[in-house]
Design a protein around this motif. Structure first.
Motif, PDB file in Angstrom:
ATOM      1  N   GLU A  34       0.824  -1.208   0.086  1.00 47.92           N
ATOM      2  CA  GLU A  34       0.169   0.047   0.032  1.00 47.92           C
ATOM      3  C   GLU A  34       0.712   1.353  -0.015  1.00 47.92           C
ATOM      4  OE1 GLU A  34      -2.733  -0.336   3.212  1.00 47.92           O
ATOM      5  OE2 GLU A  34      -3.891  -2.000   2.385  1.00 47.92           O
ATOM      6  N   ARG A  35       2.007   1.282   0.762  1.00 50.81           N
ATOM      7  CA  ARG A  35       2.722   2.254   0.787  1.00 50.81           C
ATOM      8  C   ARG A  35       3.449   2.611  -0.455  1.00 50.81           C
ATOM      9  NH1 ARG A  35       4.400   0.892   5.486  1.00 50.81           N
ATOM     10  NH2 ARG A  35       6.483  -0.265   4.837  1.00 50.81           N
ATOM     11  N   ARG A  36       4.079   1.547  -1.182  1.00 52.69           N
ATOM     12  CA  ARG A  36       4.470   1.551  -2.412  1.00 52.69           C
ATOM     13  C   ARG A  36       3.537   2.200  -3.468  1.00 52.69           C
ATOM     14  NH1 ARG A  36       6.982  -3.568  -1.030  1.00 52.69           N
ATOM     15  NH2 ARG A  36       5.528  -4.200  -2.403  1.00 52.69           N
ATOM     16  N   ALA A  37       2.198   1.716  -3.324  1.00 55.52           N
ATOM     17  CA  ALA A  37       1.349   2.142  -4.294  1.00 55.52           C
ATOM     18  C   ALA A  37       1.048   3.496  -4.157  1.00 55.52           C
ATOM     19  CB  ALA A  37       0.160   1.125  -4.008  1.00 55.52           C
ATOM     20  N   SER A  38       0.886   4.005  -2.969  1.00 57.59           N
ATOM     21  CA  SER A  38       0.567   5.415  -2.364  1.00 57.59           C
ATOM     22  C   SER A  38       1.960   6.117  -2.965  1.00 57.59           C
ATOM     23  CB  SER A  38       0.513   5.551  -0.887  1.00 57.59           C
ATOM     24  OG  SER A  38       0.421   7.059  -0.620  1.00 57.59           O
ATOM     25  N   ASP A  39       3.160   5.740  -2.606  1.00 57.05           N
ATOM     26  CA  ASP A  39       4.266   6.676  -3.377  1.00 57.05           C
ATOM     27  C   ASP A  39       4.191   6.589  -4.684  1.00 57.05           C
ATOM     28  OD1 ASP A  39       5.234   6.930  -0.677  1.00 57.05           O
ATOM     29  OD2 ASP A  39       6.827   5.181  -0.734  1.00 57.05           O
ATOM     30  N   ALA A  40       3.734   5.331  -5.540  1.00 58.80           N
ATOM     31  CA  ALA A  40       3.651   5.457  -6.778  1.00 58.80           C
ATOM     32  C   ALA A  40       2.675   6.455  -7.299  1.00 58.80           C
ATOM     33  CB  ALA A  40       3.532   4.215  -7.373  1.00 58.80           C
ATOM     34  N   GLU A  41       1.827   6.469  -6.373  1.00 53.25           N
ATOM     35  CA  GLU A  41       0.400   7.439  -6.996  1.00 53.25           C
ATOM     36  C   GLU A  41       1.194   9.061  -6.738  1.00 53.25           C
ATOM     37  OE1 GLU A  41      -3.066   6.841  -4.858  1.00 53.25           O
ATOM     38  OE2 GLU A  41      -3.134   4.879  -5.591  1.00 53.25           O
ATOM     39  N   HIS A  42       1.786   9.104  -5.672  1.00 51.43           N
ATOM     40  CA  HIS A  42       2.161  10.413  -5.244  1.00 51.43           C
ATOM     41  C   HIS A  42       3.253  10.895  -6.461  1.00 51.43           C
ATOM     42  CE1 HIS A  42       3.734  13.821  -2.989  1.00 51.43           C
ATOM     43  NE2 HIS A  42       4.890  13.363  -3.115  1.00 51.43           N
ATOM     44  N   SER A  43       4.258   9.975  -6.809  1.00 51.01           N
ATOM     45  CA  SER A  43       5.275  10.238  -7.748  1.00 51.01           C
ATOM     46  C   SER A  43       4.371  10.542  -9.120  1.00 51.01           C
ATOM     47  CB  SER A  43       6.047   8.874  -8.151  1.00 51.01           C
ATOM     48  OG  SER A  43       7.032   8.875  -6.913  1.00 51.01           O
ATOM     49  N   ALA A  44       3.274   9.758  -9.391  1.00 57.15           N
ATOM     50  CA  ALA A  44       2.671  10.276 -10.794  1.00 57.15           C
ATOM     51  C   ALA A  44       2.042  11.372 -10.884  1.00 57.15           C
ATOM     52  CB  ALA A  44       1.524   9.082 -11.062  1.00 57.15           C
ATOM     53  N   ARG A  45       1.259  11.782  -9.528  1.00 56.85           N
ATOM     54  CA  ARG A  45       0.869  13.279  -9.206  1.00 56.85           C
ATOM     55  C   ARG A  45       2.044  14.198  -9.608  1.00 56.85           C
ATOM     56  NH1 ARG A  45      -2.185  10.883  -5.363  1.00 56.85           N
ATOM     57  NH2 ARG A  45      -0.961  11.599  -3.825  1.00 56.85           N
TER      58      ARG A  45
END
Length: 180
Positions: A34-45
């Motif tokens: 979940e943390r990696r997914a959240s980080d990936a979403e943050h990076s995408a944003r």
């Protein structure tokens, strides 16, 4: 309690502890995912924002480059204007025209004064029974005397800042033309 029951309970406890460890391990992995997914979403944003910022900056750079090109054209136009005769510049610029007309009036007054002195010299020469050519012959050395600061009555080039600045160039031009 019997040993067998104790063994069964211990076995169940161990199995339960193992399952709990396994659940905790999966939960930990799930949280990490979940943390990696959240980080990936943050990076995408952030990448989307960076792309928007890059687009905005690109447009600003383009606008500034256009302004620079226009400014260079303006500078070139002003250079071309300044290389033209002052009368033409005055026709284009009302601010310059005011200054130009004041300067032209001062020049006209100076020319009028020179013509008045020349007329006076001619009248005095004729009163002394000299011809206009003889008067001009008497005046000719005075041009050089003024430019070389050798006048008898304080009419040297040094008494005028403008004449002082150009005296040597005028004298040189007069020498080349045979007038000095």
């Amino acid at each position: 309690m019997s040993t067998r029951q104790t063994a069964v309970i211990n076995g169940l406890l161990a199995e339960n502890i193992g399952k709990n460890d396994l659940v905790r391990s999966y939960e930990s992995k799930s949280h990490a995912a979940e943390r990696r997914a959240s980080d990936a979403e943050h990076s995408a944003r952030m990448n989307e924002n960076s792309a928007r910022v890059a687009d905005i900056l690109s447009l600003r750079v383009e606008r500034l480059e256009n302004e620079l090109r226009e400014s260079k054209k303006e500078v070139q136009a002003h250079r071309e204007l300044l290389s033209r005769p002052m009368k033409e510049i005055a026709d284009v610029s009302s601010d310059f025209k005011k200054t130009y007309e004041i300067q032209q009036q001062m020049l006209a007054e100076w020319i009028m004064g020179q013509k008045a002195y020349r007329e006076t010299a001619m009248q005095l020469g004729i009163a002394l029974e000299m011809t206009p050519e003889q008067v001009q012959k008497v005046a000719a050395p005075n041009y050089k005397a003024v430019l070389e600061n050798r006048t008898e009555h304080g009419n040297d080039a040094t008494t005028s800042p403008t004449l002082s600045t150009y005296a040597s160039a005028i004298l040189e031009a007069r020498k080349k033309s045979g007038k000095a």
